[in-house]
Design an enzyme around this catalytic site. Sequence first.
Site, PDB file in Angstrom:
ATOM      1  N   GLU A 166       0.725  -0.975   0.205  1.00 55.03           N
ATOM      2  CA  GLU A 166       0.176  -0.375   0.218  1.00 55.03           C
ATOM      3  C   GLU A 166       0.823   1.438  -0.107  1.00 55.03           C
ATOM      4  O   GLU A 166       1.891   0.968   0.213  1.00 55.03           O
ATOM      5  CB  GLU A 166      -0.591  -0.045   0.886  1.00 55.03           C
ATOM      6  N   LEU A 222       2.561 -16.436   1.382  1.00 55.62           N
ATOM      7  CA  LEU A 222       2.837 -16.237   3.082  1.00 55.62           C
ATOM      8  C   LEU A 222       4.365 -16.330   3.526  1.00 55.62           C
ATOM      9  O   LEU A 222       4.947 -15.539   4.550  1.00 55.62           O
ATOM     10  CB  LEU A 222       2.994 -17.981   3.890  1.00 55.62           C
ATOM     11  N   CYS A 277      -1.462  -7.459   6.623  1.00 53.56           N
ATOM     12  CA  CYS A 277      -1.267  -8.962   6.577  1.00 53.56           C
ATOM     13  C   CYS A 277       0.036  -8.911   7.364  1.00 53.56           C
ATOM     14  O   CYS A 277      -0.424 -10.018   7.467  1.00 53.56           O
ATOM     15  CB  CYS A 277      -1.443  -8.815   4.937  1.00 53.56           C
TER      16      CYS A 277
HETATM   17  P1  NAD Z   1     -10.627  -5.603   2.042  1.00 54.43           P
HETATM   18  O1  NAD Z   1     -11.140  -6.497   2.913  1.00 54.43           O
HETATM   19  O2  NAD Z   1      -9.810  -3.790   1.891  1.00 54.43           O
HETATM   20  O3  NAD Z   1     -11.604  -6.108   0.848  1.00 54.43           O
HETATM   21  C1  NAD Z   1     -11.733  -6.872   0.484  1.00 54.43           C
HETATM   22  C2  NAD Z   1     -13.377  -6.957  -0.375  1.00 54.43           C
HETATM   23  O4  NAD Z   1     -14.211  -7.720   0.023  1.00 54.43           O
HETATM   24  C3  NAD Z   1     -14.000  -5.835   0.646  1.00 54.43           C
HETATM   25  O5  NAD Z   1     -14.344  -4.885   0.162  1.00 54.43           O
HETATM   26  C4  NAD Z   1     -15.194  -7.076   1.213  1.00 54.43           C
HETATM   27  O6  NAD Z   1     -17.106  -6.721   0.864  1.00 54.43           O
HETATM   28  C5  NAD Z   1     -15.464  -7.880  -0.164  1.00 54.43           C
HETATM   29  N1  NAD Z   1     -16.509  -9.789  -0.337  1.00 54.43           N
HETATM   30  C6  NAD Z   1     -16.451 -10.187   0.706  1.00 54.43           C
HETATM   31  N2  NAD Z   1     -17.233 -11.335   0.758  1.00 54.43           N
HETATM   32  C7  NAD Z   1     -17.780 -10.780  -0.453  1.00 54.43           C
HETATM   33  C8  NAD Z   1     -18.312 -11.817  -1.548  1.00 54.43           C
HETATM   34  N3  NAD Z   1     -18.167 -13.198  -0.665  1.00 54.43           N
HETATM   35  N4  NAD Z   1     -19.419 -11.248  -2.768  1.00 54.43           N
HETATM   36  C9  NAD Z   1     -18.342 -10.583  -2.918  1.00 54.43           C
HETATM   37  N5  NAD Z   1     -17.357  -9.127  -2.319  1.00 54.43           N
HETATM   38  C10 NAD Z   1     -16.949  -9.908  -1.197  1.00 54.43           C
HETATM   39  O7  NAD Z   1      -8.846  -6.879   1.184  1.00 54.43           O
HETATM   40  P2  NAD Z   1      -7.948  -6.625   0.387  1.00 54.43           P
HETATM   41  O8  NAD Z   1      -6.969  -5.395   1.817  1.00 54.43           O
HETATM   42  O9  NAD Z   1      -8.039  -6.035  -0.866  1.00 54.43           O
HETATM   43  O10 NAD Z   1      -6.973  -7.718   0.460  1.00 54.43           O
HETATM   44  C11 NAD Z   1      -7.743  -8.636  -0.010  1.00 54.43           C
HETATM   45  C12 NAD Z   1      -6.622 -10.074   0.050  1.00 54.43           C
HETATM   46  O11 NAD Z   1      -5.589  -9.560  -0.418  1.00 54.43           O
HETATM   47  C13 NAD Z   1      -6.456 -10.623   1.501  1.00 54.43           C
HETATM   48  O12 NAD Z   1      -6.496 -11.889   1.394  1.00 54.43           O
HETATM   49  C14 NAD Z   1      -5.197  -9.736   1.440  1.00 54.43           C
HETATM   50  O13 NAD Z   1      -4.314 -11.018   1.886  1.00 54.43           O
HETATM   51  C15 NAD Z   1      -4.217 -10.036   0.363  1.00 54.43           C
HETATM   52  N6  NAD Z   1      -3.185  -8.962   0.126  1.00 54.43           N
HETATM   53  C16 NAD Z   1      -3.897  -7.673   0.908  1.00 54.43           C
HETATM   54  C17 NAD Z   1      -2.693  -6.602   0.286  1.00 54.43           C
HETATM   55  C18 NAD Z   1      -3.185  -4.955   0.433  1.00 54.43           C
HETATM   56  O14 NAD Z   1      -2.189  -4.516   0.969  1.00 54.43           O
HETATM   57  N7  NAD Z   1      -4.012  -4.665   1.825  1.00 54.43           N
HETATM   58  C19 NAD Z   1      -2.152  -6.876  -0.403  1.00 54.43           C
HETATM   59  C20 NAD Z   1      -1.187  -8.117  -0.706  1.00 54.43           C
HETATM   60  C21 NAD Z   1      -2.770  -9.732  -0.721  1.00 54.43           C
HETATM   61  C1  UGA Z   2       3.556  -5.975   2.498  1.00 57.32           C
HETATM   62  C2  UGA Z   2       4.065  -5.848   1.540  1.00 57.32           C
HETATM   63  O1  UGA Z   2       5.221  -5.467   1.793  1.00 57.32           O
HETATM   64  C3  UGA Z   2       3.806  -6.675   0.103  1.00 57.32           C
HETATM   65  O2  UGA Z   2       4.745  -6.999  -0.823  1.00 57.32           O
HETATM   66  C4  UGA Z   2       2.014  -7.475   0.556  1.00 57.32           C
HETATM   67  O3  UGA Z   2       2.178  -7.333  -1.311  1.00 57.32           O
HETATM   68  C5  UGA Z   2       0.868  -6.892   1.202  1.00 57.32           C
HETATM   69  O4  UGA Z   2       2.035  -6.607   2.692  1.00 57.32           O
HETATM   70  C6  UGA Z   2       0.398  -7.852   1.516  1.00 57.32           C
HETATM   71  O5  UGA Z   2       0.140  -8.701   1.994  1.00 57.32           O
HETATM   72  O6  UGA Z   2      -1.280  -6.798   2.336  1.00 57.32           O
HETATM   73  P1  UGA Z   2       2.274  -3.541   3.241  1.00 57.32           P
HETATM   74  O7  UGA Z   2       1.751  -4.200   4.183  1.00 57.32           O
HETATM   75  O8  UGA Z   2       0.680  -2.967   2.468  1.00 57.32           O
HETATM   76  O9  UGA Z   2       2.364  -4.289   1.824  1.00 57.32           O
HETATM   77  O10 UGA Z   2       3.122  -2.326   3.174  1.00 57.32           O
HETATM   78  P2  UGA Z   2       5.074  -2.250   3.682  1.00 57.32           P
HETATM   79  O11 UGA Z   2       5.653  -1.247   3.033  1.00 57.32           O
HETATM   80  O12 UGA Z   2       5.483  -3.888   3.603  1.00 57.32           O
HETATM   81  O13 UGA Z   2       4.756  -2.037   5.803  1.00 57.32           O
HETATM   82  C7  UGA Z   2       4.099  -2.570   6.134  1.00 57.32           C
HETATM   83  C8  UGA Z   2       4.477  -1.945   8.028  1.00 57.32           C
HETATM   84  O14 UGA Z   2       6.139  -2.545   7.769  1.00 57.32           O
HETATM   85  C9  UGA Z   2       4.312  -0.644   7.510  1.00 57.32           C
HETATM   86  O15 UGA Z   2       3.254  -0.664   8.858  1.00 57.32           O
HETATM   87  C10 UGA Z   2       5.793  -0.105   7.875  1.00 57.32           C
HETATM   88  O16 UGA Z   2       6.007   1.209   8.151  1.00 57.32           O
HETATM   89  C11 UGA Z   2       6.582  -1.207   8.657  1.00 57.32           C
HETATM   90  N1  UGA Z   2       7.570  -0.954   8.096  1.00 57.32           N
HETATM   91  C12 UGA Z   2       8.546  -1.421   6.217  1.00 57.32           C
HETATM   92  C13 UGA Z   2       9.193  -0.730   9.137  1.00 57.32           C
HETATM   93  O17 UGA Z   2       8.461  -0.768   9.693  1.00 57.32           O
HETATM   94  N2  UGA Z   2      10.531  -1.053   8.795  1.00 57.32           N
HETATM   95  C14 UGA Z   2      10.292  -1.276   7.009  1.00 57.32           C
HETATM   96  O18 UGA Z   2      12.124  -1.203   6.964  1.00 57.32           O
HETATM   97  C15 UGA Z   2       9.396  -1.497   5.879  1.00 57.32           C
END
Ligand code: NAD
Ligand code: UGA
Length: 465
Positions: A166, A222, A277
Amino acid sequence: MNIKKICCIGAGYVGGPTMAVIAQKCPLINVTVVDINTDRIAAWNSNDLSKLPVYEPDLDSIIKEARGRNLFFSTEVDNAIDAADMIFISVNTPTKTYGKGKGLAADLKYIELCARQIARVSRQDKIVVEKSTLPVRTASAIKSILDNTGNGVQFQILSNPEFLAEGTAVKDLLEPDRVLIGGDSTKEGKGAIQSLVDIYANWVPKDRILTTNVWSSELSKLTANAFLAQRVSSINAMSVICEKTGADINEVSKAIGMDSRIGPKFLESSVGFGGSCFQKDILNLVYIAKSYGLNEVADYWEQVILMNDYQKNRFSDNIVSTLYNTVSGKKITFLGWAFKKDTNDTRESAAIQVADNLLNERAYIEVYDPKVTEERIYADLEHLNSRNPEENRELLKIRQNPYQASENSHAIAVLTEWDEFKTFDWQKIYDNMKKPAFIFDGRGILDTKTLEKIGFICYQIGSGT
Ligand code: NAD
Ligand code: UGA
């Protein structure tokens, strides 16, 4: 299969930006992102691009270009599933809060609901892509549901985990280090893999598109998050030693990061990692290890989380002890609430735990964050169940600018590394604070030498001087 229509279930932080980039780069593919959350879909469809539900640098211009052309946001889940050749599942997979595996395992109920809905609605063959982060072997459960519809529709299941972070989502999606696609080695499986490779190949160099078997792909996601979080906990563990010994964590990070085997990234000491995550995925890994009886493996990874909890708690403990062992009735200013800069996401943000600890000590907190809304901050506190909503609203206020938030404050705590914090008029802030005026920089972003010249007493994470 030549993909013409994509449906993505889940319009969250991953589904929204990921599909926006696919739509932008593949104008001939129709992409529909669906969600059951009507408010979220309405926000994605908002004419005012500052109202998009996810704040990411440069996302608004991509939405502007593709939305209405070949990118659509809708609540009509059945219709979108029915029409699609390829369906991405991008729903949330939070830690289970009930039953077996409570507090550790990933809650797969949303994934299963999607699989059942796809099974019910589909009338022609489809490729189903796991975009959500899932425990290794989840694809077999999805397959079992999809293979038992009895209507003759054939499904191929791929794993295509997302690695975007993010705050840099658009850049990460446009220039990924790699795209990972796991699938079956059967003829049909290979065909499905190729269909997804062809989509990414529109903008990702071929040598960055990695194909594996499904289980390796699921487990690699993971593993990547566990390794990244482990680096943060490792550097944070060293930050305490620096504070005790007079070493400086930034100098240590630089010195070890120049070793090409270690590398310079992800070595920034902080008040603790947050985000939706890292913790959830490591807990999931711990659960998987335990379920195979691998207790030593489980303990090893759990330590990454325990270290992170320690880092958050010692930050608030230090504020209390420095402020003469009591913060009761004292105003403390929080700069930042988001879990990192350039996002409005606060899930598992260190700020929440630090605030909770200080509120337990009866401190009064005023928060300034450039992107996080007031409702979000109160919702985060209410989620803790530490005190009732009225008390939270009385003990913590949100301000629209840092000068107001720091007026008559005893101390400032930097919880997020927003760039703008470096450019504040620190003399003005100092003049309006109670003296002695303390700063606790939990992100190591401020120039403490200059601040000390102004008169601040500074603590910076990992700095022993
Ligand atoms: P999120 O909570 O922002 O979004 C998930 C969405 O799915 C919600 O808006 C919810 O209403 C919707 N939803 C749930 N059940 C549903 C259904 N049955 N039909 C339609 N919509 C439905 O979650 P996110 O941050 O986008 O994460 C999604 C997945 O991706 C997770 O498994 C997370 O671990 C993974 N992921 C997240 C990030 C990240 O940066 N946030 C990065 C990599 C991977
Ligand atoms: C992390 C991974 O970087 C992504 O590759 C992955 O897709 C994602 O999780 C996910 O699966 O959700 P994100 O959590 O969005 O991404 O952001 P990061 O930049 O990884 O930061 C995670 C946390 O670690 C933050 O609170 C950040 O401030 C902290 N961080 C990161 C530190 O404290 N020190 C660092 O050097 C880097």
